[in-house]
Every structure is written in structure tokens, then in C-alpha cells.
Scaffold this motif. Structure first.
Motif, PDB file in Angstrom:
ATOM      1  N   GLU A  41       0.846  -1.185   0.000  1.00  0.00           N
ATOM      2  CA  GLU A  41       0.000   0.000   0.000  1.00  0.00           C
ATOM      3  C   GLU A  41       0.887   1.242   0.000  1.00  0.00           C
ATOM      4  N   VAL A  42       0.448   2.283  -0.694  1.00  0.00           N
ATOM      5  CA  VAL A  42       1.242   3.498  -0.850  1.00  0.00           C
ATOM      6  C   VAL A  42       0.472   4.704  -0.323  1.00  0.00           C
ATOM      7  N   ASP A  43       1.168   5.564   0.421  1.00  0.00           N
ATOM      8  CA  ASP A  43       0.635   6.865   0.808  1.00  0.00           C
ATOM      9  C   ASP A  43       1.580   7.944   0.294  1.00  0.00           C
ATOM     10  N   TYR A  44       1.026   9.142   0.064  1.00  0.00           N
ATOM     11  CA  TYR A  44       1.817  10.249  -0.486  1.00  0.00           C
ATOM     12  C   TYR A  44       1.993  11.334   0.570  1.00  0.00           C
ATOM     13  N   VAL A  45       3.208  11.815   0.689  1.00  0.00           N
ATOM     14  CA  VAL A  45       3.537  12.857   1.666  1.00  0.00           C
ATOM     15  C   VAL A  45       4.369  13.924   0.975  1.00  0.00           C
ATOM     16  N   SER A  46       4.233  15.152   1.425  1.00  0.00           N
ATOM     17  CA  SER A  46       5.065  16.257   0.942  1.00  0.00           C
ATOM     18  C   SER A  46       5.483  17.092   2.150  1.00  0.00           C
ATOM     19  N   GLY A  82      -3.103  15.668  -5.104  1.00  0.00           N
ATOM     20  CA  GLY A  82      -3.621  16.973  -4.698  1.00  0.00           C
ATOM     21  C   GLY A  82      -3.909  17.090  -3.225  1.00  0.00           C
ATOM     22  N   THR A  83      -3.833  15.967  -2.512  1.00  0.00           N
ATOM     23  CA  THR A  83      -4.188  15.969  -1.082  1.00  0.00           C
ATOM     24  C   THR A  83      -3.159  15.178  -0.267  1.00  0.00           C
ATOM     25  N   THR A  84      -1.889  15.438  -0.511  1.00  0.00           N
ATOM     26  CA  THR A  84      -0.849  14.686   0.200  1.00  0.00           C
ATOM     27  C   THR A  84      -0.849  15.026   1.688  1.00  0.00           C
ATOM     28  N   MET A  85      -0.337  14.122   2.477  1.00  0.00           N
ATOM     29  CA  MET A  85      -0.155  14.363   3.898  1.00  0.00           C
ATOM     30  C   MET A  85       1.054  15.275   4.109  1.00  0.00           C
ATOM     31  N   ALA A  86       1.032  16.060   5.159  1.00  0.00           N
ATOM     32  CA  ALA A  86       2.195  16.853   5.536  1.00  0.00           C
ATOM     33  C   ALA A  86       3.164  15.968   6.312  1.00  0.00           C
ATOM     34  N   ALA A  87       4.447  16.155   6.091  1.00  0.00           N
ATOM     35  CA  ALA A  87       5.452  15.317   6.751  1.00  0.00           C
ATOM     36  C   ALA A  87       5.329  15.360   8.272  1.00  0.00           C
ATOM     37  N   SER A  88       4.913  16.488   8.802  1.00  0.00           N
ATOM     38  CA  SER A  88       4.801  16.639  10.260  1.00  0.00           C
ATOM     39  C   SER A  88       3.664  15.817  10.850  1.00  0.00           C
ATOM     40  N   GLU A  89       2.744  15.350  10.006  1.00  0.00           N
ATOM     41  CA  GLU A  89       1.554  14.636  10.478  1.00  0.00           C
ATOM     42  C   GLU A  89       1.665  13.123  10.365  1.00  0.00           C
ATOM     43  N   GLU A 112      16.420  20.249   3.448  1.00  0.00           N
ATOM     44  CA  GLU A 112      16.436  20.863   4.768  1.00  0.00           C
ATOM     45  C   GLU A 112      15.184  20.585   5.582  1.00  0.00           C
ATOM     46  N   ASP A 113      14.310  19.715   5.113  1.00  0.00           N
ATOM     47  CA  ASP A 113      13.061  19.472   5.833  1.00  0.00           C
ATOM     48  C   ASP A 113      13.273  18.505   6.993  1.00  0.00           C
ATOM     49  N   ALA A 114      13.226  19.039   8.197  1.00  0.00           N
ATOM     50  CA  ALA A 114      13.516  18.238   9.395  1.00  0.00           C
ATOM     51  C   ALA A 114      12.487  17.135   9.610  1.00  0.00           C
ATOM     52  N   HIS A 115      11.236  17.389   9.239  1.00  0.00           N
ATOM     53  CA  HIS A 115      10.197  16.371   9.430  1.00  0.00           C
ATOM     54  C   HIS A 115      10.439  15.166   8.526  1.00  0.00           C
ATOM     55  N   LEU A 116      10.828  15.412   7.287  1.00  0.00           N
ATOM     56  CA  LEU A 116      11.161  14.304   6.391  1.00  0.00           C
ATOM     57  C   LEU A 116      12.366  13.525   6.904  1.00  0.00           C
ATOM     58  N   GLN A 117      13.364  14.246   7.380  1.00  0.00           N
ATOM     59  CA  GLN A 117      14.556  13.588   7.918  1.00  0.00           C
ATOM     60  C   GLN A 117      14.198  12.697   9.104  1.00  0.00           C
ATOM     61  N   LYS A 118      13.335  13.209   9.973  1.00  0.00           N
ATOM     62  CA  LYS A 118      12.914  12.436  11.151  1.00  0.00           C
ATOM     63  C   LYS A 118      12.161  11.179  10.734  1.00  0.00           C
ATOM     64  N   LEU A 119      11.268  11.317   9.755  1.00  0.00           N
ATOM     65  CA  LEU A 119      10.520  10.160   9.263  1.00  0.00           C
ATOM     66  C   LEU A 119      11.453   9.093   8.713  1.00  0.00           C
ATOM     67  N   ALA A 120      12.370   9.519   7.838  1.00  0.00           N
ATOM     68  CA  ALA A 120      13.274   8.564   7.202  1.00  0.00           C
ATOM     69  C   ALA A 120      14.166   7.880   8.220  1.00  0.00           C
ATOM     70  N   SER A 121      14.671   8.652   9.160  1.00  0.00           N
ATOM     71  CA  SER A 121      15.537   8.083  10.195  1.00  0.00           C
ATOM     72  C   SER A 121      14.791   7.045  11.027  1.00  0.00           C
ATOM     73  N   ALA A 122      13.546   7.369  11.397  1.00  0.00           N
ATOM     74  CA  ALA A 122      12.754   6.438  12.211  1.00  0.00           C
ATOM     75  C   ALA A 122      12.449   5.158  11.450  1.00  0.00           C
ATOM     76  N   ILE A 123      12.102   5.286  10.179  1.00  0.00           N
ATOM     77  CA  ILE A 123      11.826   4.104   9.358  1.00  0.00           C
ATOM     78  C   ILE A 123      13.080   3.241   9.232  1.00  0.00           C
ATOM     79  N   TYR A 124      14.209   3.877   9.013  1.00  0.00           N
ATOM     80  CA  TYR A 124      15.457   3.130   8.856  1.00  0.00           C
ATOM     81  C   TYR A 124      15.853   2.433  10.160  1.00  0.00           C
ATOM     82  N   GLU A 125      15.738   3.138  11.276  1.00  0.00           N
ATOM     83  CA  GLU A 125      16.180   2.580  12.557  1.00  0.00           C
ATOM     84  C   GLU A 125      15.339   1.394  13.002  1.00  0.00           C
TER      85      GLU A 125
END
Length: 228
Positions: A41-46, A82-89, A112-125
């Protein structure tokens, strides 16, 4: 069902010239097609959430495959862009992989988006996969591991080459060159011929070189996830 987060840009115009940009359509479509066929399943985030523009250059007839057209004419897919989730959410615990799409717009809102970095780091860890394609590889630049090291340090990575950037005439327009930046972060940059489909995987980090590489990235991501 395992879920994958697909990251897209909010940037619709080059900040420094009168030219439109946005998501390079094929870089989302070819990845999404492969992983959904495999049962994911795929979700879209920006970074900001909401609308993601499409780079009009990616919609030119010589760039569009039948698969691209099938997505571009699908209202459900377009509505999701047109209705992507925000990275912070986003709750990283729901996802097994994150995939950064490209298009030149990402050069201005991914790194430079800290929310994206946090998401990726958490998924990787938690044992997930971090992936990117083309200019989307700039999203990998500032992701850090639990030890504080840059994620791509000493890992094989790829992204849009300097010579590909030169070929499209935007070397002096982009804020930096993707290839150079990946090297500066300690990544072991590798590439194939310009415009050839090419992906590389190293310790759950997967990257693709250019717009032709989305499906190749997807196959590497699936291979990691199926091995878990």
C-alpha cells in the motif's frame, strides 16, 4: 499489509527563473506500479502537505509511456497528489519504506526538511528501507542515524549525474549538483550511462540515477522487504 511512503515536492516554480517545475511524473508512477503489484500500500507525503504540482516537461509526449498515461488520466491518483499528507503529520511506525521522488523542485524543499529527515531516520532505525530516485536523492543528504552519522556515509548511492544536469541546461540554475552533494556527504557515488535505468542498494538504502530508474529502485526495495 506493508506500507510505503512516497515523498513528493510542493515546489511548482524555480525560485530563480520563470519556469515551472514539480514532480517528475514517471518517477512516482513506475515505482508505485511495481510496489502495488507486489502487494504494498502506498501513501503520499510532501513537506507542507496538500497539492503537489507536476513538472510540465515530464508530461511531454516523448517522456510519457502508456503506463504514465494510465496514471495521468486516473482521477483517483491525481486526487491523491492533490491531497498529500504533511510530513509533520505522519506516523513513521506505520511504514516499512520511504521513497523520495524527483523533479527539480525537490532541490528546494527536500534537503532541509527536518520532518522528512525524522521520518526517514525512524523508518530506517526500525529496519525499514530508505529509497530515492534522480533529484530525489537530495532528500538523503541530511538524514542521520541514531549514532549521529549521515545515513549515506560510506554507502553506495546514486542520483542525477552532473553530466545529465548539464545536458538539460540547468547546471547554473539548481542550487547545487546532486552528484557533488552526495559525494560531499560521504556517499560512495556510482553511476551508469547517462539516461540509462540504474539503481544501487546498500544496507537498506536504495537509490536510482535518473527518471528511467523508478522501477529499478522499486525492485530493490521489494527485495529488501521480502527478505524480512
Amino acid at each position: 499489509m506493508k506500507k510505503i511512503l512516497v515523498v513528493v515536492t510542493n515546489v511548482s516554480k524555480y525560485p530563480n527563473q520563470a519556469r515551472a517545475t514539480g514532480l517528475w511524473l514517471a518517477e512516482a508512477v513506475h515505482f508505485v506500479e511495481e510496489v502495488t503489484k507486489a502487494g504494498y500500500e502506498v501513501d503520499y507525503v510532501s513537506p507542507k502537505g496538500g497539492y503537489t504540482p507536476l513538472d510540465p516537461h515530464s508530461l511531454q509526449a516523448d517522456q510519457m509511456s502508456e503506463l504514465d498515461w494510465s496514471y495521468y488520466t486516473n482521477p483517483t491518483f491525481l486526487n491523491r497528489l492533490g491531497t498529500t499528507m504533511a510530513a509533520s503529520e505522519v506516523d513513521a511506525s506505520e511504514y516499512d519504506a520511504i521513497y523520495y521522488t524527483g523533479g527539480h523542485g525537490v532541490m528546494w524543499d527536500f534537503p532541509e526538511d527536518a520532518h522528512l529527515q525524522k521520518l526517514a531516520s525512524a523508518i530506517y532505525e526500525k529496519g525499514g528501507v530508505v529509497a530515492a530516485v534522480c533529484h530525489g536523492s537530495v532528500g538523503l543528504l541530511n538524514i542521520q542515524t541514531a549514532t549521529g552519522d549521515y545515513l549515506i556515509k560510506d554507502k553506495k548511492v546514486t542520483g542525477f549525474t552532473n553530466t545529465e544536469e548539464q545536458a538539460v541546461g540547468l547546471t547554473e540554475v539548481v542550487p547545487f549538483l546532486t552528484e557533488d552533494a552526495l559525494k560531499e556527504r560521504g556517499g560512495q557515488y556510482v553511476k551508469s550511462d547517462d539516461w540509462a535505468s540504474f539503481a544501487v542498494a546498500d544496507e537498506r538504502v536504495v537509490s536510482g540515477q535518473n527518471p528511467s530508474s523508478g522501477a529499478a529502485v522499486a525492485k530493490e526495495v521489494i527485495q529488501y522487504l521480502e527478505a524480512q
